[in-house]
Design a protein around this motif. Structure first.
Motif, mmCIF file in Angstrom:
data_model
loop_
_atom_site.group_PDB
_atom_site.id
_atom_site.type_symbol
_atom_site.label_atom_id
_atom_site.label_comp_id
_atom_site.label_asym_id
_atom_site.label_seq_id
_atom_site.Cartn_x
_atom_site.Cartn_y
_atom_site.Cartn_z
ATOM 1 N N VAL A 204 0.804 -1.228 0.000
ATOM 2 C CA VAL A 204 0.000 0.000 0.000
ATOM 3 C C VAL A 204 0.835 1.275 0.000
ATOM 4 N N PRO A 205 1.878 1.403 0.846
ATOM 5 C CA PRO A 205 2.642 2.660 0.848
ATOM 6 C C PRO A 205 3.348 2.955 -0.475
ATOM 7 N N TYR A 206 3.476 1.951 -1.331
ATOM 8 C CA TYR A 206 4.179 2.138 -2.597
ATOM 9 C C TYR A 206 3.223 2.348 -3.771
ATOM 10 N N LEU A 207 1.934 2.439 -3.501
ATOM 11 C CA LEU A 207 0.969 2.785 -4.533
ATOM 12 C C LEU A 207 1.017 4.299 -4.779
ATOM 13 N N PRO A 208 0.586 4.762 -5.939
ATOM 14 C CA PRO A 208 0.789 6.182 -6.294
ATOM 15 C C PRO A 208 0.256 7.182 -5.291
ATOM 16 N N SER A 209 -1.010 7.054 -4.909
ATOM 17 C CA SER A 209 -1.616 8.057 -4.035
ATOM 18 C C SER A 209 -1.054 8.043 -2.611
ATOM 19 N N PRO A 210 -0.945 6.875 -1.953
ATOM 20 C CA PRO A 210 -0.351 6.889 -0.605
ATOM 21 C C PRO A 210 1.097 7.372 -0.599
ATOM 22 N N ALA A 211 1.873 6.981 -1.608
ATOM 23 C CA ALA A 211 3.275 7.403 -1.655
ATOM 24 C C ALA A 211 3.387 8.906 -1.878
ATOM 25 N N GLY A 212 2.675 9.418 -2.871
ATOM 26 C CA GLY A 212 2.730 10.847 -3.153
ATOM 27 C C GLY A 212 2.140 11.679 -2.033
ATOM 28 N N GLY A 213 1.146 11.131 -1.335
ATOM 29 C CA GLY A 213 0.512 11.857 -0.244
ATOM 30 C C GLY A 213 1.457 12.184 0.897
ATOM 31 N N LEU A 214 2.557 11.467 0.996
ATOM 32 C CA LEU A 214 3.541 11.756 2.038
ATOM 33 C C LEU A 214 4.159 13.142 1.867
ATOM 34 N N LEU A 215 4.117 13.676 0.652
ATOM 35 C CA LEU A 215 4.684 15.001 0.400
ATOM 36 C C LEU A 215 3.943 16.097 1.149
ATOM 37 N N ILE A 216 2.664 15.871 1.452
ATOM 38 C CA ILE A 216 1.883 16.896 2.130
ATOM 39 C C ILE A 216 1.388 16.424 3.491
ATOM 40 N N ALA A 217 2.007 15.373 3.996
ATOM 41 C CA ALA A 217 1.601 14.811 5.280
ATOM 42 C C ALA A 217 2.639 15.137 6.347
ATOM 43 N N ALA A 218 2.239 14.962 7.595
ATOM 44 C CA ALA A 218 3.189 15.101 8.700
ATOM 45 C C ALA A 218 4.186 13.951 8.643
ATOM 46 N N GLU A 219 5.332 14.151 9.241
ATOM 47 C CA GLU A 219 6.319 13.084 9.288
ATOM 48 C C GLU A 219 5.723 11.865 9.979
ATOM 49 N N ASN A 220 5.842 10.714 9.351
ATOM 50 C CA ASN A 220 5.272 9.483 9.892
ATOM 51 C C ASN A 220 6.391 8.486 10.160
ATOM 52 N N PRO A 221 6.778 8.287 11.432
ATOM 53 C CA PRO A 221 7.880 7.369 11.731
ATOM 54 C C PRO A 221 7.574 5.918 11.394
ATOM 55 N N VAL A 222 6.265 5.599 11.221
ATOM 56 C CA VAL A 222 5.891 4.223 10.905
ATOM 57 C C VAL A 222 6.172 3.901 9.437
ATOM 58 N N SER A 223 6.068 4.898 8.557
ATOM 59 C CA SER A 223 6.251 4.669 7.139
ATOM 60 C C SER A 223 7.710 4.374 6.803
ATOM 61 N N GLU A 224 7.906 3.495 5.837
ATOM 62 C CA GLU A 224 9.263 3.173 5.391
ATOM 63 C C GLU A 224 9.812 4.234 4.451
ATOM 64 N N LEU A 225 8.953 5.119 3.972
ATOM 65 C CA LEU A 225 9.359 6.129 3.011
ATOM 66 C C LEU A 225 9.393 7.516 3.651
ATOM 67 N N THR A 226 10.373 8.306 3.266
ATOM 68 C CA THR A 226 10.370 9.716 3.614
ATOM 69 C C THR A 226 9.419 10.437 2.654
ATOM 70 N N PRO A 227 9.016 11.668 2.972
ATOM 71 C CA PRO A 227 8.121 12.378 2.052
ATOM 72 C C PRO A 227 8.669 12.482 0.637
ATOM 73 N N TRP A 228 9.943 12.844 0.487
ATOM 74 C CA TRP A 228 10.489 13.007 -0.859
ATOM 75 C C TRP A 228 10.675 11.658 -1.545
ATOM 76 N N ALA A 229 10.947 10.619 -0.773
ATOM 77 C CA ALA A 229 11.013 9.277 -1.366
ATOM 78 C C ALA A 229 9.636 8.848 -1.857
ATOM 79 N N GLY A 230 8.593 9.209 -1.105
ATOM 80 C CA GLY A 230 7.235 8.936 -1.563
ATOM 81 C C GLY A 230 6.931 9.651 -2.860
ATOM 82 N N GLY A 231 7.392 10.902 -2.960
ATOM 83 C CA GLY A 231 7.216 11.630 -4.215
ATOM 84 C C GLY A 231 7.931 10.951 -5.372
ATOM 85 N N ALA A 232 9.128 10.424 -5.098
ATOM 86 C CA ALA A 232 9.882 9.718 -6.140
ATOM 87 C C ALA A 232 9.135 8.468 -6.599
#
Length: 254
Positions: A204-232
């Motif tokens: 799920v975190p690697y699907l387009p919307s959840p991954a890209g959504g990290l760019l405008i979300a608060a820092e989430n220590p549970v996620s394996e991706l950083t916001p900019w990595a989610g954007g990538a």
């Protein structure tokens, strides 16, 4: 003389891009949708600040970008309509007669929608943060976060727009394109979260919307991706779909 004339009228990516800008700007509903996207992001921030003020509370900085999550719907619909309009209007035969290599048309549509969505998102996010600062939100307390939200909102909407253009070009039908986009961006992540199987949940975190959504979300220590990595990850999806769309538009009849 013939060679000179042929060179003068030769289709180039630059000319194809210019043609797509003309197509986009000619239909008044397209710029209006972009303006509404900007107003949605900024307006919801104003409403949020006002609502919290009546409760003697202030929203967080990331909550000011709530409108960006809704704005992606407008951008997605605009992108799929822009992509499918070639076939729904019958313009595709004329377009590809003028640009027989075809891929510059797809590239032009992706650039037009990507640039438009980026500026709508970034300007809207900037206005939202300004509204929050006026309402008492400590926007300047974390400058890195503010910069990430402004650029991230634009990048998020741009990535969604480019992804949807690719989907629209492959599907070619407006209704089918909208349904496919809804399924890929919104329904699929939700459906997978309802399946109680851990290996699938990790997708799920690697699907387009959840991954890209990290760019405008608060820092989430549970996620394996950083916001900019989610954007990538989002742009990797967008590029992959665009490549598939380029092959599809090249191999199929118009």
């Amino acid at each position: 003389m013939t060679a000179v004339v042929a060179e003068h009228v030769r289709a180039t990516p630059g000319r194809a891009l210019r043609a797509e800008w003309l197509k986009f700007g000619t239909l008044i509903s397209n710029p209006l949708t972009v303006i509404v996207t900007f107003l949605l992001i900024a307006g919801l921030a104003v409403l949020l600040v006002w609502a919290r003020a009546t409760e003697s509370m202030t929203p967080t900085v990331t909550e000011l970008l709530t409108g960006a999550s809704w704005a992606q719907m407008l951008i997605a619909v605009l992108a799929v309509v822009f992509a499918c309009s070639e076939w729904s209007s019958g313009l595709s035969q004329v377009t590809f007669l003028a640009v027989p290599t075809r891929w510059p048309v797809l590239l032009g549509k992706a650039v037009v929608m990507g640039v438009t969505a980026f500026f709508a998102g970034s300007l809207g996010a900037g206005a939202a943060l300004i509204a929050g600062a006026i309402g008492g939100v400590d926007v300047a307390g974390d400058a890195d976060l503010a910069v990430r939200l402004v650029l991230g909102a634009g990048a998020y909407l741009a990535g969604i727009a480019i992804l949807v253009v690719g989907i629209g070009v492959m599907v070619r039908n407006l209704i089918a394109g909208i349904l496919t986009v809804i399924g890929v961006i919104w329904v699929l992540p939700l459906a997978i979260t309802l399946i109680p199987w851990e290996p699938l949940q990790r997708v799920v975190p690697y699907l387009p919307s959840p991954a890209g959504g990290l760019l405008i979300a608060a820092e989430n220590p549970v996620s394996e991706l950083t916001p900019w990595a989610g954007g990538a990850v989002l742009f990797a999806w967008a590029i992959a779909v665009s490549i598939a769309a380029a092959f599809a538009v090249r191999s199929r009849d118009v």
